[in-house]
Every structure is written in structure tokens, then in C-alpha cells.
Enzyme design. Structure first.
Site, PDB file in Angstrom:
ATOM      1  N   HIS A 180     -47.303 123.909   6.274  1.00  0.00           N
ATOM      2  CA  HIS A 180     -46.892 123.539   4.907  1.00  0.00           C
ATOM      3  C   HIS A 180     -47.026 124.750   4.000  1.00  0.00           C
ATOM      4  CE1 HIS A 180     -46.721 118.999   4.946  1.00  0.00           C
ATOM      5  NE2 HIS A 180     -47.059 119.316   6.178  1.00  0.00           N
TER       6      HIS A 180
ATOM      7  N   TYR B 276     -49.480 114.862  -4.513  1.00  0.00           N
ATOM      8  CA  TYR B 276     -50.652 114.420  -5.272  1.00  0.00           C
ATOM      9  C   TYR B 276     -50.121 113.817  -6.568  1.00  0.00           C
ATOM     10  CZ  TYR B 276     -53.805 117.160  -2.267  1.00  0.00           C
ATOM     11  OH  TYR B 276     -54.523 117.643  -1.216  1.00  0.00           O
TER      12      TYR B 276
ATOM     13  N   PRO C  48     -62.521 114.411  -1.509  1.00  0.00           N
ATOM     14  CA  PRO C  48     -61.447 114.945  -0.646  1.00  0.00           C
ATOM     15  C   PRO C  48     -60.208 115.456  -1.381  1.00  0.00           C
ATOM     16  CG  PRO C  48     -61.566 112.555  -0.460  1.00  0.00           C
ATOM     17  CD  PRO C  48     -62.705 112.963  -1.324  1.00  0.00           C
TER      18      PRO C  48
ATOM     19  N   LYS D 108     -61.053 119.992   1.286  1.00  0.00           N
ATOM     20  CA  LYS D 108     -61.933 121.130   1.561  1.00  0.00           C
ATOM     21  C   LYS D 108     -63.094 120.903   2.530  1.00  0.00           C
ATOM     22  CE  LYS D 108     -60.139 124.388  -0.716  1.00  0.00           C
ATOM     23  NZ  LYS D 108     -59.112 124.754   0.233  1.00  0.00           N
TER      24      LYS D 108
ATOM     25  N   TYR E  86     -56.608 126.340  -2.957  1.00  0.00           N
ATOM     26  CA  TYR E  86     -56.173 125.342  -1.969  1.00  0.00           C
ATOM     27  C   TYR E  86     -56.001 125.975  -0.580  1.00  0.00           C
ATOM     28  CZ  TYR E  86     -54.136 120.927  -0.443  1.00  0.00           C
ATOM     29  OH  TYR E  86     -53.917 119.728   0.200  1.00  0.00           O
TER      30      TYR E  86
HETATM   31  P1  RFL Z   1     -69.463 115.554  10.595  1.00  0.00           P
HETATM   32  O1  RFL Z   1     -68.017 115.628  10.960  1.00  0.00           O
HETATM   33  O2  RFL Z   1     -69.931 114.388   9.819  1.00  0.00           O
HETATM   34  O3  RFL Z   1     -70.271 115.651  11.968  1.00  0.00           O
HETATM   35  C1  RFL Z   1     -71.651 115.389  12.052  1.00  0.00           C
HETATM   36  C2  RFL Z   1     -71.965 114.917  13.449  1.00  0.00           C
HETATM   37  O4  RFL Z   1     -73.371 114.725  13.576  1.00  0.00           O
HETATM   38  C3  RFL Z   1     -73.612 113.503  14.274  1.00  0.00           C
HETATM   39  N1  RFL Z   1     -74.966 113.034  13.914  1.00  0.00           N
HETATM   40  C4  RFL Z   1     -76.030 113.164  14.736  1.00  0.00           C
HETATM   41  N2  RFL Z   1     -76.159 113.661  15.968  1.00  0.00           N
HETATM   42  C5  RFL Z   1     -77.383 113.654  16.530  1.00  0.00           C
HETATM   43  N3  RFL Z   1     -78.475 113.128  15.918  1.00  0.00           N
HETATM   44  C6  RFL Z   1     -78.405 112.610  14.680  1.00  0.00           C
HETATM   45  N4  RFL Z   1     -79.496 112.129  14.066  1.00  0.00           N
HETATM   46  C7  RFL Z   1     -77.135 112.617  14.022  1.00  0.00           C
HETATM   47  N5  RFL Z   1     -76.699 112.186  12.816  1.00  0.00           N
HETATM   48  C8  RFL Z   1     -75.384 112.449  12.767  1.00  0.00           C
HETATM   49  C9  RFL Z   1     -72.482 112.604  13.824  1.00  0.00           C
HETATM   50  O5  RFL Z   1     -72.253 111.527  14.735  1.00  0.00           O
HETATM   51  C10 RFL Z   1     -71.321 113.581  13.762  1.00  0.00           C
HETATM   52  O6  RFL Z   1     -70.621 113.655  14.992  1.00  0.00           O
HETATM   53  O7  RFL Z   1     -69.929 116.860   9.786  1.00  0.00           O
HETATM   54  P2  RFL Z   1     -69.396 118.374   9.813  1.00  0.00           P
HETATM   55  O8  RFL Z   1     -69.306 118.885  11.225  1.00  0.00           O
HETATM   56  O9  RFL Z   1     -70.213 119.084   8.831  1.00  0.00           O
HETATM   57  O10 RFL Z   1     -67.864 118.273   9.300  1.00  0.00           O
HETATM   58  C11 RFL Z   1     -67.560 117.916   7.977  1.00  0.00           C
HETATM   59  C12 RFL Z   1     -66.237 117.141   7.922  1.00  0.00           C
HETATM   60  O11 RFL Z   1     -66.291 116.070   8.840  1.00  0.00           O
HETATM   61  C13 RFL Z   1     -65.919 116.607   6.512  1.00  0.00           C
HETATM   62  O12 RFL Z   1     -66.297 117.539   5.533  1.00  0.00           O
HETATM   63  C14 RFL Z   1     -64.407 116.302   6.332  1.00  0.00           C
HETATM   64  O13 RFL Z   1     -63.993 115.231   7.134  1.00  0.00           O
HETATM   65  C15 RFL Z   1     -64.103 115.981   4.859  1.00  0.00           C
HETATM   66  N6  RFL Z   1     -62.676 115.651   4.621  1.00  0.00           N
HETATM   67  C16 RFL Z   1     -61.697 116.629   4.550  1.00  0.00           C
HETATM   68  N7  RFL Z   1     -62.010 117.909   4.803  1.00  0.00           N
HETATM   69  C17 RFL Z   1     -61.026 118.871   4.823  1.00  0.00           C
HETATM   70  O14 RFL Z   1     -61.347 120.052   5.052  1.00  0.00           O
HETATM   71  N8  RFL Z   1     -59.694 118.570   4.587  1.00  0.00           N
HETATM   72  C18 RFL Z   1     -59.306 117.300   4.331  1.00  0.00           C
HETATM   73  O15 RFL Z   1     -58.102 117.050   4.214  1.00  0.00           O
HETATM   74  C19 RFL Z   1     -60.318 116.267   4.267  1.00  0.00           C
HETATM   75  N9  RFL Z   1     -59.993 114.998   4.027  1.00  0.00           N
HETATM   76  C20 RFL Z   1     -62.309 114.303   4.443  1.00  0.00           C
HETATM   77  C21 RFL Z   1     -60.940 114.012   4.123  1.00  0.00           C
HETATM   78  C22 RFL Z   1     -63.221 113.275   4.602  1.00  0.00           C
HETATM   79  C23 RFL Z   1     -62.813 111.968   4.432  1.00  0.00           C
HETATM   80  N10 RFL Z   1     -63.786 110.962   4.662  1.00  0.00           N
HETATM   81  C24 RFL Z   1     -63.546 109.845   5.495  1.00  0.00           C
HETATM   82  C25 RFL Z   1     -65.168 111.220   4.332  1.00  0.00           C
HETATM   83  C26 RFL Z   1     -60.531 112.719   3.935  1.00  0.00           C
HETATM   84  C27 RFL Z   1     -61.476 111.686   4.036  1.00  0.00           C
HETATM   85  C28 RFL Z   1     -60.996 110.290   3.767  1.00  0.00           C
HETATM   86  C1  PHB Z   2     -55.245 114.017   4.684  1.00  0.00           C
HETATM   87  O1  PHB Z   2     -54.128 114.263   5.194  1.00  0.00           O
HETATM   88  O2  PHB Z   2     -56.052 113.261   5.232  1.00  0.00           O
HETATM   89  C2  PHB Z   2     -55.617 114.643   3.396  1.00  0.00           C
HETATM   90  C3  PHB Z   2     -54.769 115.566   2.813  1.00  0.00           C
HETATM   91  C4  PHB Z   2     -55.112 116.138   1.598  1.00  0.00           C
HETATM   92  C5  PHB Z   2     -56.294 115.789   0.976  1.00  0.00           C
HETATM   93  C6  PHB Z   2     -57.147 114.871   1.568  1.00  0.00           C
HETATM   94  C7  PHB Z   2     -56.812 114.292   2.778  1.00  0.00           C
HETATM   95  O3  PHB Z   2     -56.611 116.336  -0.220  1.00  0.00           O
END
Ligand code: RFL
Ligand code: PHB
Length: 397
Positions: A72, A197, A289, A293, A385
Site C-alpha cells: 500500500h 480512516y 490501534p 503501530k 505511519y
Molecule cells: P503478544 O502478541 O500479546 O504476545 C505475547 C505472548 O505471550 C504469551 N503469554 C505467556 N506465555 C508464557 N507465560 C505467560 N505467563 C504468558 N502470558 C502471556 C501470550 O499467549 C502471547 O502468545 O505481544 P507482543 O509479541 O508484544 O506483540 C504485540 C502485538 O501483538 C500487538 O501490539 C498488536 O497486535 C497491536 N495491533 C496492531 N499492531 C500493529 O502494528 N498494526 C496493526 O494494524 C494493529 N492492529 C492491534 C491491531 C491489536 C488489536 N487488538 C486485538 C488488541 C488491531 C487490534 C484489534
Molecule cells: C487492520 O487491518 O487490522 C488494521 C489496519 C489499520 C489499523 C488498525 C488495524 O490502524
């Protein structure tokens, strides 16, 4: 059992750290609470920054991302139906890719296992001991057996609800937002080439995608929203209303196969280290989100951490590790500001005092109009971004 770096959590942060360490000949063990199928299916982030893509590519785990990810060059900002394109490629020379977080996780798990890496799933009763001593340990139960893992360093990559952060005395800085995102995945072709957005009188909406046949959409909802009150027809109707544009936009609908509500929060724990325990990713900080980031920031942390651990393993020097909190927090706060700014600019805020609410709306509208009409403001959005570069003091290179 002994290793150089014990890693708690097999999310993007923990798995990538283990991979980056192995490329430097450093031994690690990853302990994960869930099973492999669960972490490979967990639906979360979708956008990869320019630097994230480069890092995955340079370290040999970017082939599927390059083959299947969707490149993109910009996004659309929609203001009550009026569409404005932010052209990242033209403004910054950089771009992003849409590639699901679970795909990144799958690629990293496959590579660690192919390289003979030690990733243990379904670990329970994970507990940290003596992290401020020279001999930190982790006790846990795996396959019904109680085990102890000794390490030189422990990396707490266990996400926001993990156990590591509680072992790092310090300060929690946070901002809660009075809304949540209702997210869906649907078997429907994306209705736009770029993400949209949208700021609308009903609240924020985001149109995203995962593939040419799957869309990902979000709606701003109340924090206590009951999913039962959101049958599919209501979701599609509300998305159509909020995403409607002056460019003939038509929302393609289809079968919804995933629905969830995510509360929004900005959170930073300072410092990110105590003794021989180092926090990375969501374990130390989370962002709303809106700026896409969270995963990118988790990856940026482990990039810094892997260099610092590489320096220690090669020379015994701890300068990089001693500077880890300061180096990582510089990027954390840049991203925290950007995510807060995007969130504040695009959502509907219902305050208690009507005059203040109307005042805030006017200021918000002025900010958004300025952002879409000034090249300087649009460049600020674009460079944040696509991700601030790593070669200008944000990180060791
Ligand atoms: P994670 O992915 O939460 O992984 C942590 C892992 O640790 C395990 N765990 C344990 N293991 C052993 N012992 C314990 N006591 C434990 N407790 C927990 C868990 O099971 C898990 O496997 O953290 P990490 O690696 O720091 O990664 C961070 C990302 O997952 C998070 O920041 C992103 O998903 C946030 N996010 C987005 N980030 C982006 O860069 N771009 C995006 O477009 C974006 N969109 C989003 C998002 C997060 C969302 N939600 C659902 C919170 C959109 C959404 C809706
Ligand atoms: C996604 O595709 O899940 C997504 C994209 C952009 C955002 C957050 C989530 O800012």
C-alpha cells in the site's frame, strides 16, 4: 536446563527476538502459555511498517510476506464523506504492507523450528525468580513435568496481560479512551485499494483488508458494547453509513467469520528493565490501534534488544543493555504520541460538559482540515505511519 536468553511469550516480539539472537549464534528458549494452533490463528494487527518489512526481509523471514502481503502506498482520510488521499510513497518515499500478524507469527514459528530452535508451547505456572541476581531462573510446568530454566538474561515478551512487568518496579503511565473498536473479518472483496480512516458524526470507522477476498473493518463503539446487539446487518449498515464517500464508494458485504470488541488504551511502563529482566513489546507498552503501530513497536523493541544482547555475547559489554530502556523509550514515546494523536483526531468524544464537547469537536475538525490541506502536516502523518527510520538515532543499526 540452561540457556543464554530465556524468552517468555511466543508473540511477534518473543519469536522475532529468538530468531535475531539465533542469527548471532546466541542460544534462547521460548516459553509460551498457549498452543501453536492458537497463536497462529489469533487475529490482531495487519499493517507492517517499512522498517518492519525490511527487517523481516533482511533476516530471511520475509519471503511469504513479499509473495502474499498487499503493498500500500497510502491511506484515505474521510471527513464526513469527503475523501482525502495521503500518498506515503510521494511524501516519504516509503510504503507499508498489509499482512496479518498471525501470518508473521506462522513464518517465525516455522523458521525457529526449521533452525532447531527451542519453542515450548502450553507451558503453565510460569514464574520468575531472582531477576536482579546474576542467576535469574524461570520455573514452569511443561508436559506435566516441573522444570527450571536458568539463563543469563530473561526477556519478558508476554504481552499486556503477562507476568513479567510486575517484576520491574517503576511507573505505569496510561490514558484510557471512552470507546472501543468492534472489529470484523468477512469473506468480501475489499471495497477500496487503500485503507480508509473515516471520521463520521456516528463515530469512527476503518476499512481494511487481509487479502483480495477478505476484508477487515472496524467501528467505534461503547466500551461496554454487547456484541449480541450487533447482528451482521447492523454492522454492514453502520459501516456503509460511516464509510460513505464522495468518490462513489460502495461497500462490498459478505459472510462475517470473526467479530470482537477491543478496548482502547495507551500505556507505558518505565523503565523496561530490572536487573537481568528486559521487557519488550506489549509487556511494556500498548497503543490504541488507530496508528497501526503495536506490532511494529514490539518488533522495534526486539531489534534494539537483539543488538544489545549481541554486543554482550560477543564482548561481555553491557552498554547496549544499560541503554536499552532509554533507547527503546525514545521510539515508544514517538509512537505513543502518534497513536494518541490519530485516535484523538478521528474518534467521536462524548464529554460530560456540552460546551467543552462542542469546543473539542471544533478543535478536532480544525486539526483534521489542517492535516488534509497542508503538505507539512500530511508529511508528519505519513512519516509516522510508515515508521520513523531506524538509522537516525532511534536504534542501533
Ligand atoms: P503478544 O502478541 O500479546 O504476545 C505475547 C505472548 O505471550 C504469551 N503469554 C505467556 N506465555 C508464557 N507465560 C505467560 N505467563 C504468558 N502470558 C502471556 C501470550 O499467549 C502471547 O502468545 O505481544 P507482543 O509479541 O508484544 O506483540 C504485540 C502485538 O501483538 C500487538 O501490539 C498488536 O497486535 C497491536 N495491533 C496492531 N499492531 C500493529 O502494528 N498494526 C496493526 O494494524 C494493529 N492492529 C492491534 C491491531 C491489536 C488489536 N487488538 C486485538 C488488541 C488491531 C487490534 C484489534
Ligand atoms: C487492520 O487491518 O487490522 C488494521 C489496519 C489499520 C489499523 C488498525 C488495524 O490502524
Amino acid at each position: 536446563m540452561r540457556t543464554q536468553v530465556a524468552i517468555i511469550g511466543a508473540g511477534p516480539a518473543g519469536l522475532l527476538l529468538s530468531h535475531l539472537l539465533s542469527l548471532q549464534g546466541i542460544d534462547s528458549v521460548v516459553l509460551e502459555a498457549r498452543d501453536r494452533a492458537y497463536i497462529e490463528k489469533r487475529v490482531r494487527a495487519g499493517v507492517l511498517e517499512h522498517g518492519t518489512m525490511e527487517l523481516l526481509r533482511e533476516t530471511g523471514v520475509g519471503a511469504r510476506m513479499d509473495a502474499e502481503g498487499l503493498p500500500h502506498d497510502g491511506i484515505y482520510l474521510r471527513l464526513d464523506g469527503e475523501s482525502h488521499h495521503v500518498d506515503f510513497a510521494e511524501l516519504t518515499g516509503r510504503s507499508i504492507k498489509v499482512y496479518g500478524q498471525q501470518e508473521v507469527v506462522k513464518d517465525l514459528v516455522a523458521r525457529r523450528l526449521a533452525d532447531g530452535g527451542d519453542v515450548r508451547f502450553e507451558c503453565s505456572e510460569v514464574a520468575l525468580h531472582e531477576v536482579t541476581s546474576d542467576r535469574p531462573r524461570i520455573s514452569f510446568v511443561h508436559n506435566g513435568q516441573s522444570e527450571t530454566l536458568e539463563a543469563d538474561w530473561i526477556a519478558g515478551c508476554d504481552g499486556f496481560h503477562g507476568i513479567s512487568r510486575s517484576h520491574v518496579p517503576g511507573e505505569d503511565l496510561q490514558r484510557l479512551y471512552p470507546f472501543a473498536w468492534l472489529g470484523i473479518l468477512a469473506h468480501a472483496a475489499p471495497s477500496s485499494e487503500e485503507l480508509i480512516y473515516a471520521k463520521h458524526a456516528h463515530g469512527f470507522a476503518l476499512h481494511s483488508m487481509r487479502s483480495p477476498t477478505v476484508t477487515r473493518n472496524y467501528l467505534q463503539v461503547h466500551t461496554d458494547e454487547d456484541l449480541a446487539e450487533w447482528p451482521d446487518e447492523r454492522i454492514w449498515s453502520e459501516l456503509s453509513t460511516r464509510l460513505a464517500g464522495d468518490d462513489g464508494f460502495h461497500l462490498t458485504t459478505g459472510e462475517i467469520f470473526d467479530k470482537s470488541v477491543t478496548p482502547m488504551r495507551s500505556f507505558v511502563h518505565e523503565p523496561m528493565r530490572s536487573g537481568r529482566l528486559l521487557l519488550a513489546g506489549d509487556a511494556a507498552h500498548i497503543v490504541p490501534p488507530t496508528g497501526a503501530k503495536g506490532m511494529n513497536l514490539a518488533i522495534a523493541d526486539v531489534r534494539v534488544l537483539s543488538h544489545a544482547l549481541g554486543q554482550w555475547a560477543a564482548t561481555g559489554a553491557t552498554e547496549g543493555l544499560d541503554a536499552y530502556t532509554e533507547t527503546a523509550l525514545a521510539r515508544v514515546w514517538r509512537v505513543t504520541h502518534f497513536s494518541w494523536w490519530m485516535t484523538s483526531m478521528l474518534h467521536r468524544f462524548d464529554g460530560y460538559d456540552p460546551a467543552s464537547t462542542r469546543f473539542d469537536e471544533r478543535v478536532q475538525l480544525s486539526q483534521l482540515r489542517y492535516t488534509v490541506s497542508s503538505r507539512a502536516a500530511m508529511t508528519t502523518l505519513a512519516e509516522n505511519y510508515v515508521g520513523m527510520p531506524f538509522d537516525t538515532g532511534w536504534c542501533y543499526s
